[in-house]
Design a protein around this motif. Structure first.
Motif, PDB file in Angstrom:
ATOM      1  N   LYS A  64      44.672  38.910  43.012  1.00 47.48           N
ATOM      2  CA  LYS A  64      43.590  39.442  42.175  1.00 47.48           C
ATOM      3  C   LYS A  64      44.071  39.828  40.776  1.00 47.48           C
ATOM      4  N   SER A  65      45.285  39.412  40.411  1.00 45.94           N
ATOM      5  CA  SER A  65      45.861  39.894  39.155  1.00 45.94           C
ATOM      6  C   SER A  65      45.057  39.455  37.931  1.00 45.94           C
ATOM      7  N   LEU A  66      44.458  38.267  37.964  1.00 43.04           N
ATOM      8  CA  LEU A  66      43.709  37.792  36.800  1.00 43.04           C
ATOM      9  C   LEU A  66      42.474  38.645  36.553  1.00 43.04           C
ATOM     10  N   ILE A  67      41.628  38.809  37.563  1.00 41.23           N
ATOM     11  CA  ILE A  67      40.408  39.588  37.354  1.00 41.23           C
ATOM     12  C   ILE A  67      40.740  41.052  37.098  1.00 41.23           C
ATOM     13  N   GLU A  68      41.789  41.566  37.733  1.00 46.94           N
ATOM     14  CA  GLU A  68      42.182  42.956  37.482  1.00 46.94           C
ATOM     15  C   GLU A  68      42.628  43.137  36.036  1.00 46.94           C
ATOM     16  N   ALA A  69      43.350  42.157  35.502  1.00 41.09           N
ATOM     17  CA  ALA A  69      43.799  42.239  34.111  1.00 41.09           C
ATOM     18  C   ALA A  69      42.618  42.159  33.150  1.00 41.09           C
ATOM     19  N   ARG A 123      32.998  30.364  44.436  1.00 39.10           N
ATOM     20  CA  ARG A 123      32.799  31.752  44.883  1.00 39.10           C
ATOM     21  C   ARG A 123      33.660  32.707  44.067  1.00 39.10           C
ATOM     22  N   LEU A 124      34.863  32.256  43.706  1.00 40.60           N
ATOM     23  CA  LEU A 124      35.746  33.093  42.894  1.00 40.60           C
ATOM     24  C   LEU A 124      35.121  33.386  41.540  1.00 40.60           C
ATOM     25  N   TRP A 125      34.597  32.349  40.875  1.00 44.83           N
ATOM     26  CA  TRP A 125      33.976  32.558  39.562  1.00 44.83           C
ATOM     27  C   TRP A 125      32.745  33.456  39.690  1.00 44.83           C
ATOM     28  N   LEU A 155      31.781  35.307  29.430  1.00 49.43           N
ATOM     29  CA  LEU A 155      33.193  35.687  29.537  1.00 49.43           C
ATOM     30  C   LEU A 155      33.893  34.886  30.632  1.00 49.43           C
ATOM     31  N   VAL A 156      33.213  34.699  31.746  1.00 41.88           N
ATOM     32  CA  VAL A 156      33.794  33.889  32.818  1.00 41.88           C
ATOM     33  C   VAL A 156      33.975  32.447  32.348  1.00 41.88           C
ATOM     34  N   ALA A 157      33.071  31.986  31.489  1.00 42.79           N
ATOM     35  CA  ALA A 157      33.191  30.624  30.961  1.00 42.79           C
ATOM     36  C   ALA A 157      34.487  30.445  30.173  1.00 42.79           C
ATOM     37  N   ILE A 158      34.925  31.485  29.472  1.00 46.64           N
ATOM     38  CA  ILE A 158      36.202  31.404  28.751  1.00 46.64           C
ATOM     39  C   ILE A 158      37.343  31.192  29.740  1.00 46.64           C
ATOM     40  N   ILE A 159      37.315  31.940  30.841  1.00 47.46           N
ATOM     41  CA  ILE A 159      38.364  31.824  31.856  1.00 47.46           C
ATOM     42  C   ILE A 159      38.328  30.439  32.493  1.00 47.46           C
ATOM     43  N   ARG A 160      37.130  29.977  32.812  1.00 41.55           N
ATOM     44  CA  ARG A 160      37.005  28.665  33.448  1.00 41.55           C
ATOM     45  C   ARG A 160      37.458  27.549  32.509  1.00 41.55           C
TER      46      ARG A 160
END
Length: 205
Positions: A64-69, A123-125, A155-160
């Motif tokens: 979970k390090s990415l979403i936590e960060a 599901r993760l996104w 914001l999730v789109a940036i990660i994706r």
């Protein structure tokens, strides 16, 4: 004290399994790795592995390090700093801290090429979107609104984008340093396209 030591040992075992799975997935791909190989790499039995994780897919998404960060970056950003900029800065920092400089390639080798993981990635996104929506709503001091949900989606789109097959194709043939520079620039440009009021910002009325 005994309970605390026991919990610490359990957490160390859980993390050892996550680390072993991540290493093997990135080396050989999710589909080519067996549960028995993960257990062996973590120096535990398969039975012990299933005490901590229900399936190999659960292990693939246990870190979970990415979403936590990202959530920490949003919560700790200075007043006036947009959520998009804060998200981009978190991703760029993670790239800069990647000593091997091949995080994008490792991600696709380990996870992106497995058809069996595609529903899990979706599901993760969606989970990322829910958590970011909740954080932006908390900052705004309101229940989640359509505007806040839309902002979270952006914001999730940036990660994706940073982990997309298109990004991987764009850096094919580049050195690790060139690849990192390209992806960092891509992230910054993507964040800059998100304009308008930031519904989660402490400065937002």
């Amino acid at each position: 004290m005994k309970s605390s030591l026991r919990e610490r040992k359990k957490e160390l075992t859980r993390q050892a399994l996550i680390d072993a799975a991540e290493r093997l997935f990135e080396e050989r791909g999710f589909d080519a790795v067996t549960v028995a190989e993960i257990a062996d790499a973590a120096n535990v039995s398969v039975k012990t592995l299933f005490v901590y994780f229900r399936s190999k897919e659960d292990l693939a998404f246990a870190d979970k390090s990415l979403i936590e960060a990202v959530l920490a970056g949003l919560a700790e950003r200075p007043v006036g700093t947009s959520a998009a900029k804060a998200t981009a800065e978190v991703l760029i920092t993670m790239i800069e801290n990647d000593q091997e400089g091949s995080g994008l390639e490792r991600f696709h080798r380990g996870y992106g090429q497995s058809m069996s993981l595609q529903s899990g990635l979706l599901r993760l996104w969606a989970d990322f979107e829910d958590q970011i929506t909740a954080e932006l709503a908390r900052e705004a001091g309101t229940p989640p609104t359509p505007d806040i949900r839309l902002h979270a989606i952006q914001l999730v789109a940036i990660i994706r984008l940073a982990t997309s097959p298109e990004a991987r194709a764009a850096v094919a043939g580049l050195t690790p340093a060139e690849s990192a520079a390209y992806v960092k620039s891509m992230i910054s440009k993507a964040a800059a396209t998100i304009t308008g009021p930031d519904p989660g910002s402490p400065a937002h009325p």
